[in-house]
Design a protein around this motif. Structure first.
Motif, PDB file in Angstrom:
ATOM      1  N   GLU A 106       0.843  -1.144  -0.003  1.00 33.82           N
ATOM      2  CA  GLU A 106      -0.049  -0.027   0.137  1.00 33.82           C
ATOM      3  C   GLU A 106       1.032   1.172  -0.094  1.00 33.82           C
ATOM      4  OE1 GLU A 106      -4.118   0.595   2.203  1.00 33.82           O
ATOM      5  OE2 GLU A 106      -2.593   1.667   3.493  1.00 33.82           O
ATOM      6  N   GLN A 107       0.701   2.141  -1.007  1.00 36.55           N
ATOM      7  CA  GLN A 107       1.538   3.325  -1.135  1.00 36.55           C
ATOM      8  C   GLN A 107       2.935   3.175  -1.002  1.00 36.55           C
ATOM      9  OE1 GLN A 107      -0.438   5.870   1.958  1.00 36.55           O
ATOM     10  NE2 GLN A 107      -1.872   6.686   0.377  1.00 36.55           N
ATOM     11  N   GLY A 108       3.285   2.068  -1.754  1.00 35.98           N
ATOM     12  CA  GLY A 108       4.688   1.738  -1.693  1.00 35.98           C
ATOM     13  C   GLY A 108       5.495   1.013  -0.650  1.00 35.98           C
ATOM     14  N   MET A 109       4.830   0.894   0.294  1.00 37.82           N
ATOM     15  CA  MET A 109       5.362   0.073   1.546  1.00 37.82           C
ATOM     16  C   MET A 109       4.583  -1.156   1.671  1.00 37.82           C
ATOM     17  SD  MET A 109       7.482   1.864   3.269  1.00 37.82           S
ATOM     18  CE  MET A 109       7.385   1.702   5.043  1.00 37.82           C
ATOM     19  N   GLY A 110       5.102  -2.195   2.339  1.00 33.86           N
ATOM     20  CA  GLY A 110       4.425  -3.480   2.919  1.00 33.86           C
ATOM     21  C   GLY A 110       3.712  -3.376   4.006  1.00 33.86           C
ATOM     22  N   THR A 207      -3.613 -12.517  -9.374  1.00 35.97           N
ATOM     23  CA  THR A 207      -4.831 -12.954  -9.599  1.00 35.97           C
ATOM     24  C   THR A 207      -4.565 -13.511 -11.254  1.00 35.97           C
ATOM     25  OG1 THR A 207      -4.926 -10.756 -11.249  1.00 35.97           O
ATOM     26  CG2 THR A 207      -5.796 -10.805  -8.989  1.00 35.97           C
ATOM     27  N   SER A 208      -5.704 -13.856 -11.749  1.00 43.93           N
ATOM     28  CA  SER A 208      -5.696 -14.495 -13.246  1.00 43.93           C
ATOM     29  C   SER A 208      -5.132 -13.673 -14.295  1.00 43.93           C
ATOM     30  CB  SER A 208      -7.122 -15.148 -13.642  1.00 43.93           C
ATOM     31  OG  SER A 208      -8.009 -14.081 -13.548  1.00 43.93           O
ATOM     32  N   SER A 209      -5.356 -12.628 -13.964  1.00 41.09           N
ATOM     33  CA  SER A 209      -4.459 -11.452 -15.105  1.00 41.09           C
ATOM     34  C   SER A 209      -3.204 -10.987 -14.665  1.00 41.09           C
ATOM     35  CB  SER A 209      -5.640 -10.353 -15.063  1.00 41.09           C
ATOM     36  OG  SER A 209      -5.688  -9.538 -13.793  1.00 41.09           O
ATOM     37  N   ASP A 210      -2.382 -11.724 -13.772  1.00 48.51           N
ATOM     38  CA  ASP A 210      -1.254 -11.444 -13.215  1.00 48.51           C
ATOM     39  C   ASP A 210      -0.856 -10.380 -12.461  1.00 48.51           C
ATOM     40  OD1 ASP A 210       1.157 -13.124 -13.205  1.00 48.51           O
ATOM     41  OD2 ASP A 210       2.183 -11.867 -14.666  1.00 48.51           O
ATOM     42  N   LYS A 211      -1.960  -9.807 -11.813  1.00 47.68           N
ATOM     43  CA  LYS A 211      -1.892  -8.748 -10.833  1.00 47.68           C
ATOM     44  C   LYS A 211      -1.499  -9.293  -9.424  1.00 47.68           C
ATOM     45  CE  LYS A 211      -4.478  -5.020  -8.481  1.00 47.68           C
ATOM     46  NZ  LYS A 211      -5.794  -4.327  -8.334  1.00 47.68           N
ATOM     47  N   VAL A 212      -0.628  -8.661  -8.722  1.00 47.57           N
ATOM     48  CA  VAL A 212      -0.147  -9.292  -7.499  1.00 47.57           C
ATOM     49  C   VAL A 212      -0.935  -8.768  -6.455  1.00 47.57           C
ATOM     50  CG1 VAL A 212       1.599  -7.687  -7.092  1.00 47.57           C
ATOM     51  CG2 VAL A 212       1.967  -9.672  -5.982  1.00 47.57           C
ATOM     52  N   LEU A 213      -1.614  -9.859  -5.480  1.00 45.78           N
ATOM     53  CA  LEU A 213      -2.616  -9.132  -4.566  1.00 45.78           C
ATOM     54  C   LEU A 213      -1.560  -9.209  -3.210  1.00 45.78           C
ATOM     55  CD1 LEU A 213      -5.416 -11.666  -5.118  1.00 45.78           C
ATOM     56  CD2 LEU A 213      -5.370  -9.160  -5.543  1.00 45.78           C
TER      57      LEU A 213
END
Length: 251
Positions: A106-110, A207-213
């Motif tokens: 989130e906003q560049g931080m874990g 996700t199935s579209s290769d977006k990292v969650l």
């Protein structure tokens, strides 16, 4: 992104909240001095926060209330990723006996969403809500490896590459070498990069579209984690858990 027209009153209220979070219980004078605000203004902000149960008063000191925990808990509970991943994180902790973790960007931080302790897990400084630099953890590197390069560059520009320990990544070259390894291997390793003496392995959830969650990890003291263990049982556990979460979310 910076607000074009920030509301100064809101910024002052948030500054008070952050100061109380950092310092713990404080009096009006102490807060006024540290924030360079007038005592009457500080008192007015605190009184409003107290009225809405965000701040409590003990004698002459003010402290943050559990209203913030309620809000955070509600936010986390509403996240599908958390709902689906929670049982898998708990399962890893139970099977390995170590500490299992769930993290998002989130906003560049874990941001740690949760952790689950096995029967021999060490008690670290992590907790739900803790923010950490992505490049210093296996969890964070697993996420960075599956972000677009333009986004990785934005994060580097915003947060830098500070070395937390002598083993930490500290340059772009080191980070991109690590990203290449992670993409090839399928999982990320943290060998004392945020906390000396701790080894971790993490797998991304996409996700199935290769977006990292986010990412799932298991952590343990280096004294009881060999290379074979790290690249064997531990990596298999996190990859399997990530796969289960992906299937449940995507299908």
């Amino acid at each position: 992104m910076d607000a074009k027209h920030p509301v100064k009153t809101t910024e002052k209220t948030l500054a008070l909240i952050n100061e109380l979070a950092e310092r713990g219980p404080c009096g009006v004078t102490e807060l006024a001095d540290s924030l360079d605000m007038g005592k009457s203004a500080v008192h007015s902000h605190l009184s409003t926060l107290r009225k809405h149960q965000y701040v409590l008063k003990d004698d002459d000191d003010y402290r943050l209330g559990l209203k913030f925990l309620e809000l955070g808990g509600n936010i986390r509970k509403s996240m599908e990723f958390y709902q689906v991943a929670e049982p898998e994180v708990k399962s890893i902790a139970a099977k390995t006996g170590e500490l299992a973790n769930l993290l998002v960007e989130e906003q560049g931080m874990g941001v740690y969403l949760m952790r689950s302790k096995g029967d021999q897990a060490v008690d670290l400084d992590t907790y739900a809500g803790l923010r950490t630099h992505l490049h210093t953890t296996a969890l964070g590197k697993a996420i960075l490896a599956h972000l677009p390069e333009s986004r990785v560059e934005e994060i580097i520009e915003q947060h830098g590459l500070e070395r937390k320990t002598p083993r930490s990544i500290g340059t772009r070259e080191e980070l991109y070498d690590a990203i290449d390894d992670i993409r090839e291997r399928g999982y990320a390793i943290d060998d004392g990069e945020r906390l000396e003496g701790l080894r971790c392995v993490a797998a991304p959830v996409k996700t199935s579209s290769d977006k990292v969650l986010g990412a799932i990890s298991v952590s343990a003291p280096a004294s009881r984690v060999s290379d074979d263990h790290l690249h064997g049982e531990f990596s298999e556990q996190v990859l399997s858990a990530a796969n289960v979460v992906e299937l449940n979310i995507n299908y």
